[in-house]
Write an enzyme that holds these catalytic residues in place. Sequence first.
Site, PDB file in Angstrom:
ATOM      1  N   ARG A   1      -2.561   1.707  47.962  1.00 55.63           N
ATOM      2  CA  ARG A   1      -3.703   2.250  48.696  1.00 55.63           C
ATOM      3  C   ARG A   1      -4.905   1.343  48.473  1.00 55.63           C
ATOM      4  O   ARG A   1      -5.062   0.749  47.397  1.00 55.63           O
ATOM      5  CB  ARG A   1      -4.043   3.676  48.232  1.00 55.63           C
ATOM      6  CG  ARG A   1      -3.162   4.756  48.816  1.00 55.63           C
ATOM      7  CD  ARG A   1      -3.364   4.921  50.332  1.00 55.63           C
ATOM      8  NE  ARG A   1      -2.543   5.965  50.923  1.00 55.63           N
ATOM      9  CZ  ARG A   1      -1.392   5.769  51.571  1.00 55.63           C
ATOM     10  NH1 ARG A   1      -0.904   4.561  51.719  1.00 55.63           N
ATOM     11  NH2 ARG A   1      -0.742   6.783  52.112  1.00 55.63           N
TER      12      ARG A   1
ATOM     13  N   HIS B   1      -1.082  -2.183  57.400  1.00 49.36           N
ATOM     14  CA  HIS B   1      -0.422  -0.957  56.932  1.00 49.36           C
ATOM     15  C   HIS B   1       0.975  -0.812  57.551  1.00 49.36           C
ATOM     16  O   HIS B   1       1.301   0.202  58.179  1.00 49.36           O
ATOM     17  CB  HIS B   1      -1.277   0.279  57.242  1.00 49.36           C
ATOM     18  CG  HIS B   1      -0.949   1.447  56.349  1.00 49.36           C
ATOM     19  ND1 HIS B   1      -1.884   2.322  55.874  1.00 49.36           N
ATOM     20  CD2 HIS B   1       0.234   1.872  55.811  1.00 49.36           C
ATOM     21  CE1 HIS B   1      -1.304   3.242  55.111  1.00 49.36           C
ATOM     22  NE2 HIS B   1      -0.008   2.982  55.057  1.00 49.36           N
TER      23      HIS B   1
HETATM   24  P1  NAP Z   1       5.286   8.608  43.520  1.00 49.20           P
HETATM   25  O1  NAP Z   1       6.768   8.765  43.541  1.00 49.20           O
HETATM   26  O2  NAP Z   1       4.442   9.825  43.447  1.00 49.20           O
HETATM   27  O3  NAP Z   1       4.955   7.622  42.304  1.00 49.20           O
HETATM   28  C1  NAP Z   1       3.664   7.370  41.873  1.00 49.20           C
HETATM   29  C2  NAP Z   1       3.733   6.503  40.619  1.00 49.20           C
HETATM   30  O4  NAP Z   1       2.401   6.202  40.200  1.00 49.20           O
HETATM   31  C3  NAP Z   1       4.416   7.232  39.463  1.00 49.20           C
HETATM   32  O5  NAP Z   1       5.196   6.350  38.704  1.00 49.20           O
HETATM   33  C4  NAP Z   1       3.224   7.723  38.640  1.00 49.20           C
HETATM   34  O6  NAP Z   1       3.504   7.886  37.254  1.00 49.20           O
HETATM   35  C5  NAP Z   1       2.260   6.578  38.834  1.00 49.20           C
HETATM   36  N1  NAP Z   1       0.890   7.017  38.555  1.00 49.20           N
HETATM   37  C6  NAP Z   1       0.167   7.987  39.155  1.00 49.20           C
HETATM   38  N2  NAP Z   1      -1.030   8.108  38.590  1.00 49.20           N
HETATM   39  C7  NAP Z   1      -1.075   7.206  37.582  1.00 49.20           C
HETATM   40  C8  NAP Z   1      -2.039   6.846  36.621  1.00 49.20           C
HETATM   41  N3  NAP Z   1      -3.225   7.464  36.561  1.00 49.20           N
HETATM   42  N4  NAP Z   1      -1.738   5.860  35.734  1.00 49.20           N
HETATM   43  C9  NAP Z   1      -0.540   5.243  35.782  1.00 49.20           C
HETATM   44  N5  NAP Z   1       0.431   5.527  36.671  1.00 49.20           N
HETATM   45  C10 NAP Z   1       0.162   6.499  37.565  1.00 49.20           C
HETATM   46  O7  NAP Z   1       4.786   7.810  44.792  1.00 49.20           O
HETATM   47  P2  NAP Z   1       5.641   6.809  45.723  1.00 49.20           P
HETATM   48  O8  NAP Z   1       6.503   7.571  46.665  1.00 49.20           O
HETATM   49  O9  NAP Z   1       6.267   5.779  44.860  1.00 49.20           O
HETATM   50  O10 NAP Z   1       4.457   6.172  46.593  1.00 49.20           O
HETATM   51  C11 NAP Z   1       3.421   5.429  45.962  1.00 49.20           C
HETATM   52  C12 NAP Z   1       2.301   5.193  46.955  1.00 49.20           C
HETATM   53  O11 NAP Z   1       2.701   4.223  47.911  1.00 49.20           O
HETATM   54  C13 NAP Z   1       1.928   6.393  47.817  1.00 49.20           C
HETATM   55  O12 NAP Z   1       1.110   7.296  47.111  1.00 49.20           O
HETATM   56  C14 NAP Z   1       1.195   5.730  48.947  1.00 49.20           C
HETATM   57  O13 NAP Z   1      -0.171   5.605  48.604  1.00 49.20           O
HETATM   58  C15 NAP Z   1       1.819   4.328  49.036  1.00 49.20           C
HETATM   59  N6  NAP Z   1       2.582   4.103  50.286  1.00 49.20           N
HETATM   60  C16 NAP Z   1       2.223   3.060  51.067  1.00 49.20           C
HETATM   61  C17 NAP Z   1       2.938   2.803  52.227  1.00 49.20           C
HETATM   62  C18 NAP Z   1       2.606   1.628  53.093  1.00 49.20           C
HETATM   63  O14 NAP Z   1       3.168   1.463  54.172  1.00 49.20           O
HETATM   64  N7  NAP Z   1       1.722   0.757  52.667  1.00 49.20           N
HETATM   65  C19 NAP Z   1       4.005   3.638  52.607  1.00 49.20           C
HETATM   66  C20 NAP Z   1       4.316   4.704  51.775  1.00 49.20           C
HETATM   67  C21 NAP Z   1       3.610   4.946  50.613  1.00 49.20           C
HETATM   68  P3  NAP Z   1       4.566   8.982  36.759  1.00 49.20           P
HETATM   69  O15 NAP Z   1       5.922   8.413  37.149  1.00 49.20           O
HETATM   70  O16 NAP Z   1       4.361   9.020  35.310  1.00 49.20           O
HETATM   71  O17 NAP Z   1       4.234  10.246  37.497  1.00 49.20           O
END
Ligand code: NAP
Length: 310
Positions: free
Chosen positions: A225, A273
């Site tokens: 993000r 994006h």
């Molecule tokens: P997710 O499964 O919720 O994973 C989030 C990860 O971030 C987890 O490992 C979490 O730790 C870690 N995290 C959260 N807060 C943290 C903090 N304060 N300090 C350290 N680590 C932290 O999310 P996801 O499905 O992988 O997606 C990640 C992000 O990708 C989405 O939120 C979105 O913003 C982005 N995204 C972008 C696109 C694009 O096209 N560019 C598409 C889809 C998603 P824990 O494992 O300990 O909970």
Amino acid sequence: MTLTLLFSAPERIWPTYEDVLTKALENAGLDARLTRDASPEEVDYIVYAPNDALRDFTPYANAKAVLSLWAGVEKIAPNPTLTQPLCRMVDPGLALGMRDYVVGHVMRYHLSMDRHIHGLNGQWDHITPPLAKDRRVTVLGLGELGQTCAVALAQLGFDVTGWSRRPKGIDGLTCLNGPDDLAQALSAAEILVTLLPDTAATQNTLNADTLALMPKGARIVNPGRGTLIDDDALLAALNSDQIGHATLDVFRTEPLPADHPYWAHPNVTVTPHIAAETRANTASGVIAENIRRSEAGEPLLHLVDRSAGY
Ligand code: NAP
């Protein structure tokens, strides 16, 4: 009784979902009506992507859950009118798209592809890239997407460090966690991939202080993000060569304004994006399964922790 599912998402994606999601609901054995238009009190589930039509969830008093089409839920999780359970999108197609994007851009940096794509101007400049095993890559965020990317990079031989909020053990990765480990994670980042969600705790994770912890000339790939990065600090770090190059897919304002310095910066690649998109074919099965579970009294999958913001 026929369930009513409100499809509340931008109109342009309705044709992509109408048939496949209807079919997935049938395949899950559900008697359900998918519609873009229903009176709020008859709605049982809301399939949701950010759109202007639905910001106040109060009238949907009978809705049993809101099912996000997006993995990132920062636009809906803080909504005070939302009292129903919120599930985010975990879609195998989305994860594979992100893996391809991240591996491609990491490989571009690892192999210094730009030198050859832009041309050597007749100079037989014989520089062989190191092997992947000698390249240190850090992935911030080890969730559905970060972990998929980190494991794929490790399988290619990269020396991968991952960082998350809570402790993890993942084969082939050095796993770090929590604020105290961030400096170690960044100091190992010749190439950094940021796949954190946008929450109060993750905003400006990359700022002047933390960018200074990275190896000089490090490269950044941010498909997470825009808020993860302090833009002024990154521009300063790029201008001082502390950061060698950045590939940015997400921004604080999207579309990225035409006059934003990222567009013209020689050491920034802007992608609009497109890193990964929810794929209707696979995502429809995920939504249908969650509704089936809810109707069967089983716990919902992929529930958002509203207090953590993701
Ligand atoms: P997710 O499964 O919720 O994973 C989030 C990860 O971030 C987890 O490992 C979490 O730790 C870690 N995290 C959260 N807060 C943290 C903090 N304060 N300090 C350290 N680590 C932290 O999310 P996801 O499905 O992988 O997606 C990640 C992000 O990708 C989405 O939120 C979105 O913003 C982005 N995204 C972008 C696109 C694009 O096209 N560019 C598409 C889809 C998603 P824990 O494992 O300990 O909970």
